[in-house]
Design a protein around this motif. Structure first.
Motif, PDB file in Angstrom:
ATOM      1  N   LYS A 184       0.906  -1.099   0.065  1.00 32.14           N
ATOM      2  CA  LYS A 184      -0.035   0.135   0.170  1.00 32.14           C
ATOM      3  C   LYS A 184       0.880   1.190  -0.178  1.00 32.14           C
ATOM      4  CE  LYS A 184      -4.256  -1.690   1.999  1.00 32.14           C
ATOM      5  NZ  LYS A 184      -5.354  -1.434   3.062  1.00 32.14           N
ATOM      6  N   CYS A 185       0.234   2.312  -0.796  1.00 31.38           N
ATOM      7  CA  CYS A 185       1.204   3.490  -0.869  1.00 31.38           C
ATOM      8  C   CYS A 185       1.089   4.239   0.683  1.00 31.38           C
ATOM      9  CB  CYS A 185       0.406   4.532  -1.667  1.00 31.38           C
ATOM     10  SG  CYS A 185       0.998   6.292  -1.665  1.00 31.38           S
ATOM     11  N   ASN A 186       2.220   4.678   1.005  1.00 33.95           N
ATOM     12  CA  ASN A 186       2.489   5.192   2.345  1.00 33.95           C
ATOM     13  C   ASN A 186       1.696   6.583   2.412  1.00 33.95           C
ATOM     14  OD1 ASN A 186       4.504   7.388   4.051  1.00 33.95           O
ATOM     15  ND2 ASN A 186       4.443   5.138   4.873  1.00 33.95           N
ATOM     16  N   ILE A 187       1.319   7.315   1.389  1.00 36.68           N
ATOM     17  CA  ILE A 187       0.752   8.567   1.533  1.00 36.68           C
ATOM     18  C   ILE A 187      -0.779   8.223   1.486  1.00 36.68           C
ATOM     19  CG2 ILE A 187       0.199  10.851   0.452  1.00 36.68           C
ATOM     20  CD1 ILE A 187       3.158  10.432   1.517  1.00 36.68           C
ATOM     21  N   CYS A 188      -1.314   7.657   0.253  1.00 34.23           N
ATOM     22  CA  CYS A 188      -2.868   7.418   0.302  1.00 34.23           C
ATOM     23  C   CYS A 188      -3.401   6.141   0.872  1.00 34.23           C
ATOM     24  CB  CYS A 188      -3.211   7.693  -1.123  1.00 34.23           C
ATOM     25  SG  CYS A 188      -2.744   6.299  -2.119  1.00 34.23           S
ATOM     26  N   HIS A 189      -2.581   5.390   1.238  1.00 30.73           N
ATOM     27  CA  HIS A 189      -2.869   4.168   1.876  1.00 30.73           C
ATOM     28  C   HIS A 189      -3.626   3.003   1.103  1.00 30.73           C
ATOM     29  CE1 HIS A 189      -1.183   5.773   5.313  1.00 30.73           C
ATOM     30  NE2 HIS A 189      -2.032   6.722   5.375  1.00 30.73           N
ATOM     31  N   SER A 190      -3.934   3.237  -0.477  1.00 34.39           N
ATOM     32  CA  SER A 190      -4.040   2.381  -1.400  1.00 34.39           C
ATOM     33  C   SER A 190      -3.314   1.479  -1.963  1.00 34.39           C
ATOM     34  CB  SER A 190      -4.980   3.164  -2.574  1.00 34.39           C
ATOM     35  OG  SER A 190      -6.114   3.917  -1.745  1.00 34.39           O
ATOM     36  N   LEU A 191      -3.569   0.503  -2.476  1.00 25.43           N
ATOM     37  CA  LEU A 191      -2.798  -0.386  -3.157  1.00 25.43           C
ATOM     38  C   LEU A 191      -1.893   0.310  -4.443  1.00 25.43           C
ATOM     39  CD1 LEU A 191      -1.658  -3.514  -3.776  1.00 25.43           C
ATOM     40  CD2 LEU A 191      -3.792  -3.452  -5.410  1.00 25.43           C
ATOM     41  N   ALA A 192      -0.757   0.042  -4.237  1.00 29.31           N
ATOM     42  CA  ALA A 192       0.398   0.713  -5.316  1.00 29.31           C
ATOM     43  C   ALA A 192       0.824  -0.412  -6.250  1.00 29.31           C
ATOM     44  CB  ALA A 192       1.508   1.433  -4.588  1.00 29.31           C
ATOM     45  N   ILE A 193       0.461  -0.268  -7.371  1.00 28.12           N
ATOM     46  CA  ILE A 193       1.012  -1.136  -8.554  1.00 28.12           C
ATOM     47  C   ILE A 193       2.056  -0.447  -9.100  1.00 28.12           C
ATOM     48  CG2 ILE A 193       0.506  -2.471 -10.613  1.00 28.12           C
ATOM     49  CD1 ILE A 193      -0.933  -3.620  -7.960  1.00 28.12           C
ATOM     50  N   GLN A 194       1.819   0.857  -9.943  1.00 30.60           N
ATOM     51  CA  GLN A 194       2.952   1.619 -10.334  1.00 30.60           C
ATOM     52  C   GLN A 194       3.284   2.426  -9.232  1.00 30.60           C
ATOM     53  OE1 GLN A 194       1.725   3.780 -13.979  1.00 30.60           O
ATOM     54  NE2 GLN A 194      -0.035   2.313 -13.930  1.00 30.60           N
ATOM     55  N   SER A 195       4.671   2.178  -8.935  1.00 27.60           N
ATOM     56  CA  SER A 195       4.932   3.128  -7.404  1.00 27.60           C
ATOM     57  C   SER A 195       6.690   3.106  -7.454  1.00 27.60           C
ATOM     58  CB  SER A 195       4.698   2.130  -6.315  1.00 27.60           C
ATOM     59  OG  SER A 195       5.416   0.931  -6.309  1.00 27.60           O
ATOM     60  N   GLN A 196       7.108   3.874  -6.656  1.00 27.99           N
ATOM     61  CA  GLN A 196       8.493   4.141  -6.317  1.00 27.99           C
ATOM     62  C   GLN A 196       8.858   3.618  -4.723  1.00 27.99           C
ATOM     63  OE1 GLN A 196       9.624   8.244  -6.823  1.00 27.99           O
ATOM     64  NE2 GLN A 196       9.878   7.964  -9.191  1.00 27.99           N
ATOM     65  N   VAL A 197       9.949   2.954  -4.733  1.00 25.34           N
ATOM     66  CA  VAL A 197      10.239   2.748  -3.324  1.00 25.34           C
ATOM     67  C   VAL A 197      11.471   3.287  -2.781  1.00 25.34           C
ATOM     68  CG1 VAL A 197      11.080   0.423  -1.958  1.00 25.34           C
ATOM     69  CG2 VAL A 197       9.534   0.178  -4.042  1.00 25.34           C
ATOM     70  N   CYS A 198      11.327   3.702  -1.265  1.00 22.82           N
ATOM     71  CA  CYS A 198      12.627   4.250  -0.508  1.00 22.82           C
ATOM     72  C   CYS A 198      13.424   3.133  -0.687  1.00 22.82           C
ATOM     73  CB  CYS A 198      12.016   4.651   0.660  1.00 22.82           C
ATOM     74  SG  CYS A 198      13.571   5.219   1.720  1.00 22.82           S
ATOM     75  N   GLU A 199      14.833   3.322  -0.954  1.00 23.06           N
ATOM     76  CA  GLU A 199      15.866   2.300  -1.067  1.00 23.06           C
ATOM     77  C   GLU A 199      16.219   1.967   0.476  1.00 23.06           C
ATOM     78  OE1 GLU A 199      19.066   3.766  -3.522  1.00 23.06           O
ATOM     79  OE2 GLU A 199      18.371   2.792  -5.166  1.00 23.06           O
ATOM     80  N   SER A 200      15.988   3.027   1.348  1.00 22.00           N
ATOM     81  CA  SER A 200      16.655   2.906   2.842  1.00 22.00           C
ATOM     82  C   SER A 200      15.537   1.907   3.583  1.00 22.00           C
ATOM     83  CB  SER A 200      16.757   4.224   3.380  1.00 22.00           C
ATOM     84  OG  SER A 200      17.863   5.123   2.744  1.00 22.00           O
ATOM     85  N   CYS A 201      14.286   2.368   3.635  1.00 23.48           N
ATOM     86  CA  CYS A 201      13.208   1.848   4.589  1.00 23.48           C
ATOM     87  C   CYS A 201      12.116   1.000   3.686  1.00 23.48           C
ATOM     88  CB  CYS A 201      12.604   2.645   5.382  1.00 23.48           C
ATOM     89  SG  CYS A 201      11.344   3.805   4.643  1.00 23.48           S
ATOM     90  N   GLY A 202      12.021   1.038   2.349  1.00 25.53           N
ATOM     91  CA  GLY A 202      11.371   0.215   1.514  1.00 25.53           C
ATOM     92  C   GLY A 202       9.906   0.434   1.483  1.00 25.53           C
ATOM     93  N   ILE A 203       9.256   1.778   1.707  1.00 25.30           N
ATOM     94  CA  ILE A 203       8.020   2.009   1.941  1.00 25.30           C
ATOM     95  C   ILE A 203       7.797   2.389   0.370  1.00 25.30           C
ATOM     96  CG2 ILE A 203       7.944   3.140   4.168  1.00 25.30           C
ATOM     97  CD1 ILE A 203       7.843   5.924   2.360  1.00 25.30           C
ATOM     98  N   VAL A 204       6.555   2.418  -0.152  1.00 27.65           N
ATOM     99  CA  VAL A 204       6.187   2.652  -1.472  1.00 27.65           C
ATOM    100  C   VAL A 204       5.318   3.607  -1.603  1.00 27.65           C
ATOM    101  CG1 VAL A 204       6.492   0.267  -2.084  1.00 27.65           C
ATOM    102  CG2 VAL A 204       4.160   0.853  -1.724  1.00 27.65           C
ATOM    103  N   MET A 205       5.315   4.387  -2.646  1.00 25.58           N
ATOM    104  CA  MET A 205       4.612   5.624  -2.989  1.00 25.58           C
ATOM    105  C   MET A 205       4.013   5.617  -4.336  1.00 25.58           C
ATOM    106  SD  MET A 205       6.713   8.420  -0.705  1.00 25.58           S
ATOM    107  CE  MET A 205       5.854   9.853  -1.520  1.00 25.58           C
ATOM    108  N   HIS A 206       2.638   5.680  -4.687  1.00 29.04           N
ATOM    109  CA  HIS A 206       2.085   6.034  -5.911  1.00 29.04           C
ATOM    110  C   HIS A 206       2.942   7.234  -6.877  1.00 29.04           C
ATOM    111  CE1 HIS A 206      -1.700   4.097  -4.712  1.00 29.04           C
ATOM    112  NE2 HIS A 206      -1.371   3.336  -5.840  1.00 29.04           N
TER     113      HIS A 206
END
Length: 257
Positions: A184-206
């Motif tokens: 899930k996207c760290n910002i909107c909390h919806s499923l993220a298919i097309q996304s970016q990932v933080c290299e440090s902690c692994g969170i994803v964002m649309h």
């Protein structure tokens, strides 16, 4: 006690059912039209309350109007979801077994990819490997076209991803069946298919959430760990922000940078 359903609510529901999914501005316009036609109190900021009334009456039928976001442009969409049916059974009445198998395999490719897309070549190569009944590539091309027309898939330059309708309707199925890759996207909390990932902690964002979140920041930093966000921010060049030179890939969208 649930609020009373009016003719305006019923009219709204009928139109949404006929469309399957509607973009946010269209939904707001429909809300106003239904209230005006049936002479029901209308306020532009009461759409969520209006939909909540409908959902309270849909609950015994195991149905719900849900809001989702387009991963392409970040626009809101509304879709009617059948909660009683799970996974691909939502599609079972419309497609044959081998067509559903092709859809499952396409979904596998999209969700396990690094950018949330699967090429037509990779999908068509699966056509003669189906266990239910093999498909010729021409037949598979037609089936993919139908999936796009029915808004289960989106296509762009020979690349396929999940349509907003599919993400809204199948979010729980995808999260349950792809626990290692679906996030899930760290910002909107919806499923993220097309996304970016933080290299440090692994969170994803649309990508739309990335663009919106970092718009006002001179040096983009992860909202979770505060480390530098190394992926290229859509719509913003690195020279726009005073940041280290390390950049991510710039194609369509990237899960990993």
């Amino acid at each position: 006690m649930a609020a009373q359903m009016t003719d305006a609510h019923r009219r709204f529901l009928q139109v949404l059912m006929s469309h399957g999914i509607m973009e946010g501005s269209e939904t707001r316009k429909l809300h106003r039209q239904c209230c005006e036609i049936d002479k029901v109190y209308y306020a532009h900021d009461k759409l969520d309350d209006f939909i909540s009334t409908i959902n309270s009456h849909l609950q015994p039928l195991f149905m719900q109007i849900r809001k989702g976001m387009s991963e392409d442009d970040g626009r809101a969409h509304y879709a009617l979801v059948n909660l009683a049916e799970t996974e691909i059974t939502k599609m079972a009445s419309d497609y044959t077994e081998n067509e559903l198998e092709l859809f499952r395999k396409t979904m596998d490719l999209i969700i396990s990819s690094e950018n949330g897309f699967a090429s037509s070549t990779d999908i068509l190569n699966l056509a003669d490997q189906l266990k239910t009944k093999k498909m010729k590539k021409k037949e598979a091309e037609q089936v993919l076209k139908v999936f796009v027309e029915d808004r289960w898939l989106s296509e762009r330059n020979g690349e396929y991803t999940l349509h907003t309708r599919c993400i809204i309707e199948m979010e729980q199925y995808i999260l349950s069946n792809y626990p290692d890759v679906a996030r899930k996207c760290n910002i909107c909390h919806s499923l993220a298919i097309q996304s970016q990932v933080c290299e440090s902690c692994g969170i994803v964002m649309h990508l739309p959430c990335v663009r919106k979140y970092f718009r006002a920041q001179t040096e983009p930093r992860c909202p979770q760990c505060n480390d530098f966000w190394s992926c290229d921010i859509p719509g913003m060049s690195r020279t726009d922000s005073q940041s280290p030179s390390k950049t991510g890939r710039t194609e369509k969208s990237t899960r990993r940078c």
